[in-house]
Design an enzyme around this catalytic site. Structure first.
Site, PDB file in Angstrom:
ATOM      1  N   GLY A 163      40.446  44.374  37.196  1.00 26.66           N
ATOM      2  CA  GLY A 163      40.155  44.565  38.614  1.00 26.66           C
ATOM      3  C   GLY A 163      41.311  44.051  39.449  1.00 26.66           C
ATOM      4  N   SER A 164      41.004  43.641  40.656  1.00 23.19           N
ATOM      5  CA  SER A 164      42.065  43.254  41.580  1.00 23.19           C
ATOM      6  C   SER A 164      42.591  41.856  41.265  1.00 23.19           C
ATOM      7  CB  SER A 164      41.540  43.295  43.018  1.00 23.19           C
ATOM      8  OG  SER A 164      40.494  42.362  43.166  1.00 23.19           O
ATOM      9  N   THR A 165      43.801  41.575  41.714  1.00 21.14           N
ATOM     10  CA  THR A 165      44.424  40.274  41.465  1.00 21.14           C
ATOM     11  C   THR A 165      43.629  39.155  42.139  1.00 21.14           C
ATOM     12  OG1 THR A 165      46.561  41.375  41.296  1.00 21.14           O
ATOM     13  CG2 THR A 165      46.600  39.000  41.689  1.00 21.14           C
ATOM     14  N   THR A 167      40.417  39.025  42.861  1.00 17.14           N
ATOM     15  CA  THR A 167      39.170  38.748  42.144  1.00 17.14           C
ATOM     16  C   THR A 167      39.470  38.064  40.811  1.00 17.14           C
ATOM     17  OG1 THR A 167      38.072  40.574  43.250  1.00 17.14           O
ATOM     18  CG2 THR A 167      37.041  39.781  41.251  1.00 17.14           C
ATOM     19  N   GLY A 168      40.577  38.427  40.171  1.00 13.77           N
ATOM     20  CA  GLY A 168      40.964  37.763  38.921  1.00 13.77           C
ATOM     21  C   GLY A 168      41.148  36.271  39.128  1.00 13.77           C
ATOM     22  N   GLU A 187      43.408  42.248  33.204  1.00 14.03           N
ATOM     23  CA  GLU A 187      44.325  43.320  33.576  1.00 14.03           C
ATOM     24  C   GLU A 187      44.084  43.587  35.053  1.00 14.03           C
ATOM     25  OE1 GLU A 187      45.168  46.926  34.564  1.00 14.03           O
ATOM     26  OE2 GLU A 187      44.592  47.734  32.590  1.00 14.03           O
ATOM     27  N   CYS A 222      45.387  51.399  38.214  1.00 21.84           N
ATOM     28  CA  CYS A 222      46.108  50.107  38.133  1.00 21.84           C
ATOM     29  C   CYS A 222      47.576  50.331  37.812  1.00 21.84           C
ATOM     30  CB  CYS A 222      45.527  49.161  37.080  1.00 21.84           C
ATOM     31  SG  CYS A 222      43.944  49.593  36.430  1.00 21.84           S
TER      32      CYS A 222
HETATM   33  P1  ADP Z   1      37.336  46.358  43.767  1.00 25.24           P
HETATM   34  O1  ADP Z   1      37.127  45.639  45.056  1.00 25.24           O
HETATM   35  O2  ADP Z   1      38.451  47.304  43.802  1.00 25.24           O
HETATM   36  O3  ADP Z   1      36.088  46.891  43.143  1.00 25.24           O
HETATM   37  P2  ADP Z   1      37.301  43.940  42.276  1.00 25.24           P
HETATM   38  O4  ADP Z   1      38.383  43.331  41.477  1.00 25.24           O
HETATM   39  O5  ADP Z   1      36.738  43.158  43.395  1.00 25.24           O
HETATM   40  O6  ADP Z   1      37.893  45.291  42.747  1.00 25.24           O
HETATM   41  O7  ADP Z   1      36.114  44.391  41.332  1.00 25.24           O
HETATM   42  C1  ADP Z   1      36.219  44.596  39.952  1.00 25.24           C
HETATM   43  C2  ADP Z   1      34.980  44.068  39.273  1.00 25.24           C
HETATM   44  O8  ADP Z   1      34.874  42.672  39.551  1.00 25.24           O
HETATM   45  C3  ADP Z   1      33.678  44.679  39.757  1.00 25.24           C
HETATM   46  O9  ADP Z   1      32.814  44.871  38.649  1.00 25.24           O
HETATM   47  C4  ADP Z   1      33.131  43.640  40.695  1.00 25.24           C
HETATM   48  O10 ADP Z   1      31.734  43.677  40.812  1.00 25.24           O
HETATM   49  C5  ADP Z   1      33.577  42.374  40.018  1.00 25.24           C
HETATM   50  N1  ADP Z   1      33.655  41.195  40.913  1.00 25.24           N
HETATM   51  C6  ADP Z   1      34.025  41.156  42.214  1.00 25.24           C
HETATM   52  N2  ADP Z   1      33.955  39.902  42.701  1.00 25.24           N
HETATM   53  C7  ADP Z   1      33.545  39.105  41.682  1.00 25.24           C
HETATM   54  C8  ADP Z   1      33.266  37.699  41.543  1.00 25.24           C
HETATM   55  N3  ADP Z   1      33.397  36.852  42.565  1.00 25.24           N
HETATM   56  N4  ADP Z   1      32.859  37.241  40.332  1.00 25.24           N
HETATM   57  C9  ADP Z   1      32.725  38.077  39.293  1.00 25.24           C
HETATM   58  N5  ADP Z   1      32.956  39.399  39.362  1.00 25.24           N
HETATM   59  C10 ADP Z   1      33.370  39.923  40.533  1.00 25.24           C
END
Ligand code: ADP
Length: 421
Positions: A163-165, A167-168, A187, A222
């Protein structure tokens, strides 16, 4: 082994169910149906390749003396978690969980709340393929609630996230809150460059590949080739060829099989992109083609910005939209510096006819994977038999290859000492 047989059977069921799985992804996040169909085929192939890798995995052994045998065995970690994004819902879920399942772990998968349908269906197909019930579990819900609860739970032995940096980074903190340090694999975003060197002269021939690298799935990829670093001698010709090529993309209804270019996945994505482009417009940059002014509904047209400064958000931030940022360079050292400036490290593509230049850039560019092209090509397979490991803002942890499999296991040294025979 039995697990490889199940992975193969699962792959076949997924391929046979392509129309339904593709329709789910297309309806939920707007991917053109033809691309979604292709994505299901790629996902099934990935499971077959994982099964192949599993079959060829060997155990390291050492014999130090007669009667002494040491084995390094890879055991399952236990229950692991996977949190996946919506941009290629089925493919990204399977890419995240295939190695973990292959190595004998039980998996709790939380697909994106934006597009959970295909993951739920794929999990049903896994049971049909012979995977014991309870090995693959899908929980749905939002990231901050369901995802965070999963990550914090200390019973989860390893967390795989795509997912996004931002959120990682958040997930790394949440994982620590569980009180038990646990390994993670991530990733994340990218700002992946195409580098076109002076020695490469077949300029028009590579425009379709560069365009596809950023316009496929409306740039919500990505590893999208979102930056073009081009030697100043080729810049005008290549920009013109890419802009001409952009006209060949068919913008339309995602469910129309002729459509190759759909809208962005949702309002949130569109608004995010609008914010980032708005700030660059304020800084006086105008697109050569496309741009916000030509957006209709949630559909952002193919967009190319030229002469993008290295510190512009267009060059340094992942936009997750169909926006190509072009920057010119004069020397290969400058190209490498520009490529690394954003701090991501996912993939890079180099076009050169000069062997020494290819070797230099292969080493100097920070990325999990660098592809050096000495000729214009229309097709290239990624060999998943070898591992890829993202760097910097793009994450960490090996995926694919035997290293990618072994990452989802616990190494144990087992010694048999039976005395001299
Ligand atoms: P986008 O905003 O492009 O969906 P994210 O990286 O936020 O990208 O989302 C990727 C995944 O991470 C999704 O399944 C989302 O529900 C999950 N996610 C977002 N925020 C959190 C968090 N605080 N803890 C755990 N998982 C999360």
């Amino acid at each position: 082994t039995e697990r490889a047989v199940v992975l193969d059977a699962w792959a076949d069921l997924i391929a046979a169910d392509a129309e339904t799985l593709a329709l789910m992804d297309s309806l939920e996040m707007g991917m053109p149906i033809a691309q979604a169909m292709e994505d299901v085929a790629v996902s099934a192939a990935l499971l077959h390749e994982t099964a192949e890798l599993l079959r060829s995995l060997t155990v390291d052994a050492a014999v130090s003396a007669p009667g002494s045998l040491a084995l390094s065995v890879a055991e399952p970690l236990g229950v692991v978690a996977a949190i996946t994004p919506w941009n290629f819902p089925l493919n990204q879920a399977l890419a995240r969980i295939s190695a973990a399942l292959a190595m004998g772990n039980a998996v709790v998968l939380k697909p994106s709340e934006v597009a959970p349908g295909s993951a739920l269906r794929a999990a049903d197909l896994a049971v049909e393929a012979g995977m014991p019930a309870g090995v693959l579990n899908v929980v749905t819900g939002t990231g901050p609630v369901t995802g965070a609860a999963l990550v914090r739970d200390p019973r989860i032995a390893r967390i795989g996230f795509t997912g996004s940096t931002a959120t990682g980074a958040r997930i790394q903190m949440l994982a620590a809150e569980g009180g038990v340090p646990r390994p993670l694999a991530m990733e994340l975003g990218g700002k992946s460059p195409h580098i076109v060197c002076e020695s490469f002269t077949d300029i028009e021939a590579i425009a379709p590949q560069i365009a596809a690298g950023i316009f496929w799935n409306a740039g919500q990829v990505c590893s999208a080739g979102s930056r073009l670093l081009v030697h100043e001698s080729h810049a005008e010709r290549l920009i013109a060829a890419i802009c001409a090529e952009a006209e060949n993309w068919v913008i339309g209804d995602p469910l129309d099989p002729e459509t190759t270019f759909g809208p962005l996945a949702n309002r949130g994505q569109f608004d995010r992109l609008r914010g980032l482009l708005g700030s660059s417009a304020a800084a006086g940059t105008a697109p050569r083609i496309g741009g916000l002014e030509q957006a209709k509904g949630l559909s952002m047209p193919p967009t190319v910005y030229t002469d993008v400064a290295v510190d512009s958000p267009l060059a340094s931030e992942e936009l997750f939209g169909p926006v190509l940022a072009v920057t010119r360079f004069a020397t290969m050292e400058e190209a490498a510096m520009l490529a690394n400036a954003a701090g991501f490290g996912l993939v890079a593509t180099v076009w050169t006819r000069d062997l020494a230049e290819g070797h230099f850039l292969a080493r100097a560019v920070r990325a999990g994977s660098v592809t050096i092209h000495a000729a214009a090509e229309t097709h290239a397979d990624v060999p998943i038999t070898l591992p890829i490991e993202p760097a910097g803002r793009s994450g960490f942890g090996a995926d694919f290859g035997h290293a990618g499999l072994l990452a989802w296991s616990q190494r144990k040294l087992v010694q048999f000492r039976t005395g001299s025979p």
